[in-house]
Design a protein around this motif. Structure first.
Motif, PDB file in Angstrom:
ATOM      1  N   LYS A  62     -11.262  71.995  32.069  1.00 18.61           N
ATOM      2  CA  LYS A  62      -9.797  72.057  32.087  1.00 18.61           C
ATOM      3  C   LYS A  62      -9.305  72.635  33.409  1.00 18.61           C
ATOM      4  O   LYS A  62      -8.354  72.123  34.008  1.00 18.61           O
ATOM      5  CB  LYS A  62      -9.315  72.911  30.917  1.00 18.61           C
ATOM      6  N   PHE A  63      -9.965  73.702  33.889  1.00 21.07           N
ATOM      7  CA  PHE A  63      -9.573  74.293  35.173  1.00 21.07           C
ATOM      8  C   PHE A  63      -9.829  73.318  36.327  1.00 21.07           C
ATOM      9  O   PHE A  63      -9.049  73.278  37.281  1.00 21.07           O
ATOM     10  CB  PHE A  63     -10.312  75.604  35.422  1.00 21.07           C
ATOM     11  N   MET A  64     -10.905  72.546  36.258  1.00 16.10           N
ATOM     12  CA  MET A  64     -11.172  71.556  37.308  1.00 16.10           C
ATOM     13  C   MET A  64     -10.069  70.493  37.328  1.00 16.10           C
ATOM     14  O   MET A  64      -9.601  70.097  38.397  1.00 16.10           O
ATOM     15  CB  MET A  64     -12.546  70.910  37.116  1.00 16.10           C
ATOM     16  N   ARG A  65      -9.658  70.017  36.149  1.00 17.14           N
ATOM     17  CA  ARG A  65      -8.569  69.032  36.090  1.00 17.14           C
ATOM     18  C   ARG A  65      -7.270  69.626  36.624  1.00 17.14           C
ATOM     19  O   ARG A  65      -6.511  68.961  37.335  1.00 17.14           O
ATOM     20  CB  ARG A  65      -8.381  68.539  34.650  1.00 17.14           C
ATOM     21  N   GLU A  66      -7.031  70.896  36.284  1.00 19.81           N
ATOM     22  CA  GLU A  66      -5.824  71.562  36.790  1.00 19.81           C
ATOM     23  C   GLU A  66      -5.868  71.681  38.315  1.00 19.81           C
ATOM     24  O   GLU A  66      -4.863  71.446  38.994  1.00 19.81           O
ATOM     25  CB  GLU A  66      -5.698  72.953  36.164  1.00 19.81           C
ATOM     26  N   GLY A  67      -7.037  72.022  38.858  1.00 20.87           N
ATOM     27  CA  GLY A  67      -7.176  72.104  40.309  1.00 20.87           C
ATOM     28  C   GLY A  67      -6.951  70.757  40.973  1.00 20.87           C
ATOM     29  O   GLY A  67      -6.284  70.668  42.010  1.00 20.87           O
ATOM     30  N   MET A  71      -4.098  69.619  43.769  1.00 18.96           N
ATOM     31  CA  MET A  71      -4.503  69.053  45.066  1.00 18.96           C
ATOM     32  C   MET A  71      -3.793  67.735  45.362  1.00 18.96           C
ATOM     33  O   MET A  71      -3.806  67.262  46.493  1.00 18.96           O
ATOM     34  CB  MET A  71      -6.015  68.822  45.107  1.00 18.96           C
ATOM     35  N   SER A  72      -3.187  67.135  44.356  1.00 18.61           N
ATOM     36  CA  SER A  72      -2.506  65.857  44.569  1.00 18.61           C
ATOM     37  C   SER A  72      -0.992  66.072  44.609  1.00 18.61           C
ATOM     38  O   SER A  72      -0.495  67.165  44.367  1.00 18.61           O
ATOM     39  CB  SER A  72      -2.875  64.880  43.449  1.00 18.61           C
ATOM     40  N   TYR A  83      -3.110  76.723  47.180  1.00 22.45           N
ATOM     41  CA  TYR A  83      -3.346  78.064  46.649  1.00 22.45           C
ATOM     42  C   TYR A  83      -3.597  78.007  45.138  1.00 22.45           C
ATOM     43  O   TYR A  83      -4.544  78.605  44.628  1.00 22.45           O
ATOM     44  CB  TYR A  83      -2.162  78.972  46.975  1.00 22.45           C
ATOM     45  N   GLN A  84      -2.741  77.297  44.411  1.00 23.26           N
ATOM     46  CA  GLN A  84      -2.919  77.143  42.960  1.00 23.26           C
ATOM     47  C   GLN A  84      -4.208  76.391  42.643  1.00 23.26           C
ATOM     48  O   GLN A  84      -4.906  76.717  41.684  1.00 23.26           O
ATOM     49  CB  GLN A  84      -1.721  76.404  42.350  1.00 23.26           C
ATOM     50  N   ALA A  85      -4.509  75.394  43.454  1.00 20.25           N
ATOM     51  CA  ALA A  85      -5.749  74.626  43.244  1.00 20.25           C
ATOM     52  C   ALA A  85      -6.964  75.523  43.429  1.00 20.25           C
ATOM     53  O   ALA A  85      -7.909  75.481  42.624  1.00 20.25           O
ATOM     54  CB  ALA A  85      -5.803  73.451  44.219  1.00 20.25           C
ATOM     55  N   ALA A  86      -6.955  76.349  44.470  1.00 26.47           N
ATOM     56  CA  ALA A  86      -8.080  77.257  44.720  1.00 26.47           C
ATOM     57  C   ALA A  86      -8.257  78.239  43.564  1.00 26.47           C
ATOM     58  O   ALA A  86      -9.388  78.530  43.157  1.00 26.47           O
ATOM     59  CB  ALA A  86      -7.883  78.003  46.031  1.00 26.47           C
ATOM     60  N   ASN A  87      -7.150  78.734  43.005  1.00 24.43           N
ATOM     61  CA  ASN A  87      -7.247  79.645  41.862  1.00 24.43           C
ATOM     62  C   ASN A  87      -7.865  78.951  40.645  1.00 24.43           C
ATOM     63  O   ASN A  87      -8.709  79.532  39.956  1.00 24.43           O
ATOM     64  CB  ASN A  87      -5.873  80.203  41.491  1.00 24.43           C
ATOM     65  N   ALA A  88      -7.453  77.731  40.378  1.00 21.46           N
ATOM     66  CA  ALA A  88      -8.001  76.992  39.238  1.00 21.46           C
ATOM     67  C   ALA A  88      -9.486  76.695  39.451  1.00 21.46           C
ATOM     68  O   ALA A  88     -10.304  76.868  38.536  1.00 21.46           O
ATOM     69  CB  ALA A  88      -7.218  75.697  39.028  1.00 21.46           C
ATOM     70  N   TYR A  89      -9.840  76.261  40.650  1.00 24.66           N
ATOM     71  CA  TYR A  89     -11.244  75.974  40.944  1.00 24.66           C
ATOM     72  C   TYR A  89     -12.109  77.240  40.877  1.00 24.66           C
ATOM     73  O   TYR A  89     -13.255  77.191  40.453  1.00 24.66           O
ATOM     74  CB  TYR A  89     -11.384  75.337  42.324  1.00 24.66           C
ATOM     75  N   THR A  90     -11.547  78.387  41.281  1.00 24.19           N
ATOM     76  CA  THR A  90     -12.287  79.643  41.218  1.00 24.19           C
ATOM     77  C   THR A  90     -12.609  80.007  39.771  1.00 24.19           C
ATOM     78  O   THR A  90     -13.720  80.446  39.463  1.00 24.19           O
ATOM     79  CB  THR A  90     -11.489  80.778  41.887  1.00 24.19           C
ATOM     80  N   GLU A  91     -11.644  79.822  38.881  1.00 23.66           N
ATOM     81  CA  GLU A  91     -11.891  80.089  37.457  1.00 23.66           C
ATOM     82  C   GLU A  91     -12.947  79.143  36.899  1.00 23.66           C
ATOM     83  O   GLU A  91     -13.808  79.550  36.119  1.00 23.66           O
ATOM     84  CB  GLU A  91     -10.599  79.972  36.656  1.00 23.66           C
TER      85      GLU A  91
END
Length: 164
Positions: A62-67, A71-72, A83-91
């Motif tokens: 789910k976090f990968m899809r959010e990231g 990114m798009s 910034y939001q994408a990096a946070n989602a990918y970090t989780e």
């Protein structure tokens, strides 16, 4: 003495963990008393461990899809929010690491690095790739995967040529 089935559960007593036994498979260990007063000891495979891994995997996906969404661009959001994408990918990377799913961990950590790279933070992006490579090596993962991450981070370090 009344007739009893071959195995009767009079009571369940927890056993202490043995330090030599792997704790990931030994969450619960019990003693059973049989009608012949024979002591049987066995391990109960912990289904909660497997269900926790499945839940972590679903949450990480789910976090990968959010990231990927951040990114798009969309009709109303014309610029990606790195910034939001990096946070989602970090989780996602944190959860994949917890599950020791190293290939997905590397993909998530690479996505964190890519988001940092696209923000113009080349050193931060390269550091994220280095962190992923070191973690994979420390967890006895795929050396080729770690090598490819080191290679990509080296390219980003060379591209920057100065400190942020």
């Amino acid at each position: 003495h009344t007739s009893l089935p071959s195995i009767v559960f009079h009571r369940l007593l927890p056993l202490p963990y043995h330090s030599s036994a792997p704790t990931s498979n030994r969450r619960a260990c019990f003693i059973l008393f049989c009608d012949q007063l024979t002591l049987i000891s066995f391990n109960i495979d912990d289904d909660t461990n497997m269900s926790q891994k499945a839940a972590n995997d679903a949450q990480a996906s789910k976090f990968m899809r959010e990231g990927n969404k951040w990114m798009s661009t969309t009709m109303f959001r014309w610029n990606p929010d790195y910034y939001q994408a990096a946070n989602a990918y970090t989780e996602a990377a944190r959860l994949y690491k917890k599950n020791q799913d190293l290939s997905n961990y590397a993909a998530a950590q690479t996505a964190v690095g890519t988001a940092s790279y696209k923000q113009g933070r080349l050193l931060k992006g390269a550091q994220e790739l280095d962190t992923a490579a070191m973690t994979i090596v420390n967890l006895d993962g795929d050396a080729k995967l770690a090598g490819s991450l080191y290679e990509k981070s080296a390219e980003w370090y060379l591209e920057k040529t100065s400190i942020d």
